[in-house]
Design an enzyme around this catalytic site. Structure first.
Site, PDB file in Angstrom:
ATOM      1  N   ASN A   7       0.784  -1.296  -0.111  1.00  0.00           N
ATOM      2  CA  ASN A   7      -0.105   0.040  -0.003  1.00  0.00           C
ATOM      3  C   ASN A   7       1.041   1.262  -0.176  1.00  0.00           C
ATOM      4  O   ASN A   7       1.468   1.553   1.119  1.00  0.00           O
ATOM      5  CB  ASN A   7      -0.851  -0.019   1.280  1.00  0.00           C
ATOM      6  CG  ASN A   7      -1.741   1.220   1.469  1.00  0.00           C
ATOM      7  OD1 ASN A   7      -1.445   2.034   0.769  1.00  0.00           O
ATOM      8  ND2 ASN A   7      -2.733   1.205   2.306  1.00  0.00           N
ATOM      9  N   ARG A   9       0.424   4.471   0.234  1.00  0.00           N
ATOM     10  CA  ARG A   9       0.035   5.420   1.365  1.00  0.00           C
ATOM     11  C   ARG A   9       0.720   4.744   2.804  1.00  0.00           C
ATOM     12  O   ARG A   9       0.630   5.782   3.461  1.00  0.00           O
ATOM     13  CB  ARG A   9      -1.227   5.463   1.301  1.00  0.00           C
ATOM     14  CG  ARG A   9      -1.814   6.282   0.068  1.00  0.00           C
ATOM     15  CD  ARG A   9      -3.454   6.348   0.114  1.00  0.00           C
ATOM     16  NE  ARG A   9      -3.412   7.539   0.900  1.00  0.00           N
ATOM     17  CZ  ARG A   9      -4.669   7.881   1.825  1.00  0.00           C
ATOM     18  NH1 ARG A   9      -5.967   7.331   1.298  1.00  0.00           N
ATOM     19  NH2 ARG A   9      -4.707   8.893   2.453  1.00  0.00           N
ATOM     20  N   CYS A  10       1.363   3.730   2.983  1.00  0.00           N
ATOM     21  CA  CYS A  10       1.763   3.428   4.187  1.00  0.00           C
ATOM     22  C   CYS A  10       3.207   3.395   4.389  1.00  0.00           C
ATOM     23  O   CYS A  10       3.909   2.719   3.536  1.00  0.00           O
ATOM     24  CB  CYS A  10       1.355   1.769   4.419  1.00  0.00           C
ATOM     25  SG  CYS A  10       1.971   1.172   5.986  1.00  0.00           S
ATOM     26  N   LYS A  11       3.659   4.017   5.299  1.00  0.00           N
ATOM     27  CA  LYS A  11       5.141   4.279   5.622  1.00  0.00           C
ATOM     28  C   LYS A  11       5.717   2.828   5.608  1.00  0.00           C
ATOM     29  O   LYS A  11       6.938   2.599   5.094  1.00  0.00           O
ATOM     30  CB  LYS A  11       5.147   5.077   6.814  1.00  0.00           C
ATOM     31  CG  LYS A  11       6.689   5.460   7.002  1.00  0.00           C
ATOM     32  CD  LYS A  11       7.045   6.317   8.274  1.00  0.00           C
ATOM     33  CE  LYS A  11       8.465   6.211   8.614  1.00  0.00           C
ATOM     34  NZ  LYS A  11       8.784   7.090   9.816  1.00  0.00           N
ATOM     35  N   ARG A  14       6.021   1.180   2.487  1.00  0.00           N
ATOM     36  CA  ARG A  14       6.958   1.708   1.598  1.00  0.00           C
ATOM     37  C   ARG A  14       8.448   1.434   1.934  1.00  0.00           C
ATOM     38  O   ARG A  14       9.316   1.124   1.307  1.00  0.00           O
ATOM     39  CB  ARG A  14       7.115   3.317   1.709  1.00  0.00           C
ATOM     40  CG  ARG A  14       5.676   3.867   0.959  1.00  0.00           C
ATOM     41  CD  ARG A  14       5.960   5.134   0.618  1.00  0.00           C
ATOM     42  NE  ARG A  14       6.062   6.256   1.866  1.00  0.00           N
ATOM     43  CZ  ARG A  14       5.081   6.428   2.524  1.00  0.00           C
ATOM     44  NH1 ARG A  14       3.751   6.476   2.247  1.00  0.00           N
ATOM     45  NH2 ARG A  14       5.181   7.379   3.762  1.00  0.00           N
TER      46      ARG A  14
END
Length: 113
Positions: A7, A9-11, A14
């Site tokens: 995802n 948007r997820c730190k 990433r």
């Protein structure tokens, strides 16, 4: 082949992706919120993780708290809930042909490398 369920948007997701990129190993990325898993795929992933379905649920998500938290759901029902609401799936998850890990903390991913 390595695969990350990602995802963007997820730190943590990433960070997990970065670990895979830096490993030099080939891998594929599946953005599971866009390319959702079906019940069979999710069940196989849970088996590889060697966990129960409830252990893969993000329990702080609004939809969990509002709609499911106080229900007594079977494993099969939990899988169905995650398929319908992929936001509830913990992330990132990285898998090989035989094993998988939840990348929390992201350093867990190194166990598969």
């Amino acid at each position: 082949m390595l695969r990350i369920y990602h995802n963007a948007r997820c730190k943590k997701s990433r960070e997990g992706l970065e670990i895979l990129k830096n490993s030099g190993k080939e891998f594929e990325t599946r953005e599971y919120l866009k390319d959702t898993l079906d019940e069979k795929e999710l069940t196989e992933l849970i088996d590889k993780l060697k966990i129960t379905p409830i252990q893969l649920v993000r329990k702080n998500e609004k939809v969990w708290k509002e709609e499911y938290k106080h229900k007594d759901l079977s494993d099969r029902e939990l899988v169905s809930v995650m398929v319908k609401n992929p936001k509830l799936i913990e992330r990132p998850v990285v898998e090989t042909d035989k094993n998988a890990v939840i990348g929390r903390p992201p350093s867990e991913i190194e166990k598969l490398l």
